[in-house]
Design a protein around this motif. Structure first.
Motif, mmCIF file in Angstrom:
data_model
loop_
_atom_site.group_PDB
_atom_site.id
_atom_site.type_symbol
_atom_site.label_atom_id
_atom_site.label_comp_id
_atom_site.label_asym_id
_atom_site.label_seq_id
_atom_site.Cartn_x
_atom_site.Cartn_y
_atom_site.Cartn_z
ATOM 1 N N LEU A 1 2.031 -4.246 -6.889
ATOM 2 C CA LEU A 1 2.647 -3.288 -5.959
ATOM 3 C C LEU A 1 1.792 -2.038 -5.758
ATOM 4 O O LEU A 1 1.822 -1.440 -4.680
ATOM 5 C CB LEU A 1 4.049 -2.902 -6.445
ATOM 6 C CG LEU A 1 5.152 -3.880 -6.032
ATOM 7 C CD1 LEU A 1 6.430 -3.608 -6.813
ATOM 8 C CD2 LEU A 1 5.424 -3.805 -4.535
ATOM 9 N N SER B 1 0.847 -1.399 -1.956
ATOM 10 C CA SER B 1 1.314 -0.136 -1.359
ATOM 11 C C SER B 1 0.129 0.690 -0.873
ATOM 12 O O SER B 1 0.184 1.300 0.205
ATOM 13 C CB SER B 1 2.114 0.682 -2.381
ATOM 14 O OG SER B 1 3.206 -0.062 -2.864
ATOM 15 N N LYS C 1 -1.502 -1.050 2.300
ATOM 16 C CA LYS C 1 -0.669 -0.909 3.498
ATOM 17 C C LYS C 1 -0.770 0.509 4.063
ATOM 18 O O LYS C 1 -0.897 0.689 5.276
ATOM 19 C CB LYS C 1 0.795 -1.222 3.162
ATOM 20 C CG LYS C 1 1.097 -2.713 3.090
ATOM 21 C CD LYS C 1 2.432 -2.994 2.403
ATOM 22 C CE LYS C 1 3.625 -2.442 3.156
ATOM 23 N NZ LYS C 1 4.895 -2.808 2.496
ATOM 24 N N LEU D 1 3.918 -3.885 7.784
ATOM 25 C CA LEU D 1 4.711 -2.873 7.080
ATOM 26 C C LEU D 1 5.731 -3.540 6.157
ATOM 27 O O LEU D 1 6.169 -2.966 5.176
ATOM 28 C CB LEU D 1 5.422 -1.973 8.092
ATOM 29 C CG LEU D 1 4.467 -1.074 8.886
ATOM 30 C CD1 LEU D 1 5.168 -0.451 10.069
ATOM 31 C CD2 LEU D 1 3.897 0.007 7.978
ATOM 32 N N ARG D 2 6.085 -4.785 6.479
ATOM 33 C CA ARG D 2 7.050 -5.525 5.660
ATOM 34 C C ARG D 2 6.405 -6.387 4.587
ATOM 35 O O ARG D 2 7.103 -7.038 3.807
ATOM 36 C CB ARG D 2 7.893 -6.444 6.556
ATOM 37 C CG ARG D 2 8.950 -5.683 7.307
ATOM 38 C CD ARG D 2 9.730 -6.589 8.244
ATOM 39 N NE ARG D 2 10.816 -5.831 8.839
ATOM 40 C CZ ARG D 2 12.044 -5.795 8.327
ATOM 41 N NH1 ARG D 2 12.338 -6.477 7.251
ATOM 42 N NH2 ARG D 2 12.977 -5.074 8.903
ATOM 43 N N ASP E 1 5.107 -7.634 1.228
ATOM 44 C CA ASP E 1 5.508 -7.232 -0.121
ATOM 45 C C ASP E 1 4.700 -8.029 -1.148
ATOM 46 O O ASP E 1 4.215 -9.118 -0.843
ATOM 47 C CB ASP E 1 7.006 -7.529 -0.297
ATOM 48 C CG ASP E 1 7.637 -6.683 -1.389
ATOM 49 O OD1 ASP E 1 6.912 -5.934 -2.087
ATOM 50 O OD2 ASP E 1 8.865 -6.774 -1.545
ATOM 51 N N ARG F 1 10.376 -0.358 -1.736
ATOM 52 C CA ARG F 1 9.368 -1.233 -1.135
ATOM 53 C C ARG F 1 9.311 -1.075 0.381
ATOM 54 O O ARG F 1 8.374 -1.512 1.011
ATOM 55 C CB ARG F 1 9.673 -2.689 -1.479
ATOM 56 C CG ARG F 1 9.503 -2.973 -2.958
ATOM 57 C CD ARG F 1 9.866 -4.415 -3.258
ATOM 58 N NE ARG F 1 9.724 -4.679 -4.679
ATOM 59 C CZ ARG F 1 9.285 -5.830 -5.166
ATOM 60 N NH1 ARG F 1 8.963 -6.813 -4.366
ATOM 61 N NH2 ARG F 1 9.176 -6.001 -6.463
ATOM 62 N N LEU G 1 7.144 2.666 3.374
ATOM 63 C CA LEU G 1 6.139 2.836 4.431
ATOM 64 C C LEU G 1 6.706 2.422 5.791
ATOM 65 O O LEU G 1 6.454 3.076 6.805
ATOM 66 C CB LEU G 1 4.875 2.028 4.110
ATOM 67 C CG LEU G 1 3.726 2.243 5.098
ATOM 68 C CD1 LEU G 1 3.202 3.679 5.036
ATOM 69 C CD2 LEU G 1 2.601 1.262 4.858
ATOM 70 N N GLU G 2 7.495 1.367 5.771
ATOM 71 C CA GLU G 2 8.160 0.927 6.999
ATOM 72 C C GLU G 2 9.088 2.043 7.502
ATOM 73 O O GLU G 2 9.129 2.356 8.692
ATOM 74 C CB GLU G 2 8.956 -0.349 6.695
ATOM 75 C CG GLU G 2 9.396 -1.096 7.908
ATOM 76 C CD GLU G 2 10.286 -2.282 7.534
ATOM 77 O OE1 GLU G 2 10.433 -2.589 6.336
ATOM 78 O OE2 GLU G 2 10.835 -2.881 8.467
ATOM 79 N N ILE H 1 5.469 3.019 -6.229
ATOM 80 C CA ILE H 1 5.267 2.648 -4.815
ATOM 81 C C ILE H 1 5.154 3.919 -3.975
ATOM 82 O O ILE H 1 4.275 4.045 -3.120
ATOM 83 C CB ILE H 1 6.422 1.754 -4.314
ATOM 84 C CG1 ILE H 1 6.368 0.403 -5.009
ATOM 85 C CG2 ILE H 1 6.350 1.584 -2.798
ATOM 86 C CD1 ILE H 1 7.607 -0.460 -4.777
#
Ligand SMILES: [Zn+2]
Lengths: 339, 235
Positions: A91, A95, A98, A324-325, A327, B37, B40-41, B74
């Motif tokens: 992560l 993160s 992204k 953006l989604r 994971d 999670r 950012l979105e 995160i």
């Protein structure tokens, strides 16, 4: 294929890594290893790994950009290890990737770590092209892949219990060596007789080319328990025999698979690929069969980001803003590498 | 200055954008485990709604915890990378301070304000601040992880028998019984004061409370606790 330099990020386990990859060329590859941090615990501690990734990742990226002679403005894409691995560690990388990409609306490529190991030998200077059979052996994975297309390797077999590197580390611990155990076990094994003790063969599982190492490890545990304090000589013999029981079947299955599938080359990846005895067995066997052996330098065999940049060239690009989604995912896709 | 703030220390991550003293917009995600999670979105949608490009941001402010480890990381990784990619400063603020600041404006000078998150394992992530003139906060208990009952006892001793103490946040709700037993006031659940606002992080920067983005975990990794135990060092 991405035209131009991309930034690749890898944080799936205990190495914080970033690289600039331009086609087959590695412009830079920076690896901050945490091995020393985990040594007091005798293995990788996920929470310790995740904490350290967070404190290190931005500096590692800056160093990769500087060493690669590129700025963020020059990048054509950002690639990152999405799976499999320690979720908290993954992560941090996902993160980071992204957010870096999103500001610049760069495409993101979320990469399977194991495809990274397969693609490491595609990079220069090894520059191997399919078809080939690839053995990935590390502390977390043991897998044999038939590669006709780098975008979709076919898994021929994998471990059904411990990974090869895990078995080596556990054996090293039983023999009173430190963590990580690979280099220490190999060193001790050099002065021992690898035929001194017969361990069970590390084969098994439902597929013909699956591996099993739990029996070998248990066998060593019993020998040490039954024989009591070991002489230096006996300890070295057991180290050599134990190492042989693990790397012997790895080399044999790799070479058998190459023969069966009539491919002209074999490749090695993962931390266990640094093992000298495994390299020796594969090199000798390949010479007998007339095969090319692709062995990337050790820094490209152990976890690194350059291989993630290589795998990115064979992985679907996720455009902005769809990623953006994206994971992190701790597990490997069922049935092997996702196409 | 166009400032973007985010905090992922709670299951209800919060985002805000300000220009100077003006709040342009704010957004909450969750509350649910793993809502971090989507931070950012969420940021993308908030910025898009305000027609602000990421590259126009001049400063990023981020809550450094304490809070759930994964969610916290995160948020910090996102903030650090946004700053790296934009080329702007990233400033940390103790998340619990942001939770305290909303309440501080409404209570008497001298009150002890106790922001607390549910830390699971029957503990709270909490800190305590004394409210001064102009809602100024002075740290009395630094961020820690502690059970509600020992925390309540400690706060009562620190504050004195009659001094007012008010606790807020998910931890105040969870520890409500122990707090009330020690005469610590807890506003009813559902009141807005229990919710951390990212905009409050920016208020803390104005009060000079900015710091590095190094996280405050307030707990050692379990493996380290066990190792120290085995080595006889005590946790
Ligand atoms: Zn690996």
């Amino acid at each position: 294929m991405i035209d131009g330099p991309l930034l690749a990020i890898e944080t799936s386990c205990d190495e914080t890594a970033a690289a600039i990859v331009d086609g087959r060329r590695v412009r830079s590859s920076i690896i901050a290893s945490q091995a020393a941090l985990h040594a007091p615990y005798g293995g990788v501690v996920p929470e310790v790994a995740a904490r350290h990734h967070l404190g290190t990742i931005n500096r590692v990226i800056d160093a990769a950009l500087a060493a690669g002679g590129v700025g963020l403005d020059d990048l054509q894409a950002i690639a990152v290890t999405q799976r499999p691995g320690l979720i908290g560690a993954l992560l941090v990388g996902v993160s980071t990737a992204k957010a870096l990409a999103c500001v610049r609306r760069l495409p993101l490529i979320s990469v399977d770590h194991l495809l990274g190991h397969v693609c490491a030998s595609w990079l220069e200077p090894v520059a191997l092209d399919p078809p080939f059979v690839c053995l990935i052996a590390s502390g977390g994975h043991t897998r044999l892949d038939l590669v006709h297309d780098l975008a979709a390797p076919e898994t021929l077999g994998q471990t059904i219990d411990d990974a090869a590197g895990e078995a080596i580390d556990k054996g090293a611990r039983l023999l009173g060596l430190g963590y990580p155990g690979g280099p220490a076990l190999e060193q001790l094994a050099r002065s021992g007789d690898r035929t001194a003790h017969r361990f069970p063969i590390a084969l098994g599982g439902k597929r013909v080319r699956d591996f099993s190492f739990a029996g070998v490890k248990t066998s060593l545990l019993y020998v040490i328990r039954d024989e009591g304090p070991l002489s230096a000589r006996r300890r070295a013999d057991l180290a050599a025999s134990y190492q042989e029981a693990i790397v012997g079947p790895l080399a044999a299955r790799l070479l058998d698979a190459a023969r069966e599938h009539r491919v002209p080359a074999v490749a090695l990846g993962g931390g266990v690929a640094a093992n000298g005895r495994l390299r020796e067995l594969v090199t000798e066997g390949a010479a007998r069969q007339g095969l090319r052996v692709a062995m990337p330098e050790i820094a490209l065999c152990t976890d690194n980001a350059a291989m993630i940049g290589a795998a990115a060239q064979f992985t679907a690009v996720v455009p902005w803003p769809d990623y953006l989604r994206v994971d992190a995912i701790p597990t490997a896709p069922p049935g092997g590498i996702a196409a | 200055m166009l400032t973007f703030a985010l905090d992922t220390s709670t299951p209800s991550p919060s985002l805000a954008i300000t220009r100077g003293d003006a709040l342009l917009g704010e957004l909450w995600l969750g509350p649910e485990p793993g809502a971090g999670r989507r931070v950012l979105e969420g940021a993308h949608h908030l910025l898009a709604a305000l027609d602000v490009d990421f590259r126009a941001l001049e400063r990023i402010v981020v809550g450094v915890g304490p809070g759930g480890f994964t969610g916290l990381r995160i948020g910090l990784a996102t903030a650090d990378a946004l700053g790296q990619s934009i080329g702007c400063a990233v400033i940390g603020v103790v998340s619990l301070e942001a939770l305290a600041v909303g309440l501080a404006e409404t209570v008497a000078v001298g009150t002890l304000v106790v922001p607390a998150h549910d830390a699971r394992r029957r503990e709270l992530f909490a800190a305590a601040y004394r409210v001064g003139p102009g809602a100024e906060l002075t740290e009395v208990v630094p961020p820690l992880a502690l059970g509600p009952a020992p925390l309540a006892d400690r706060l009562r001793i620190l504050a004195g028998a009659d001094a007012p103490i008010i606790a807020v946040g998910s931890g105040a709700i969870v520890g409500g019984e122990a707090f009330r037993a020690a005469g610590i006031e807890v506003p009813p659940a559902g009141y807005a004061v229990h919710r951390l606002r990212a905009a409050a992080l920016i208020a803390r920067i104005r009060a000079g409370a900015g710091r590095s983005t190094e996280p405050i975990y307030a707990r050692l990794p379990d493996a380290e606790v066990n190792r120290r135990h085995a080595a006889g060092e005590g946790a």
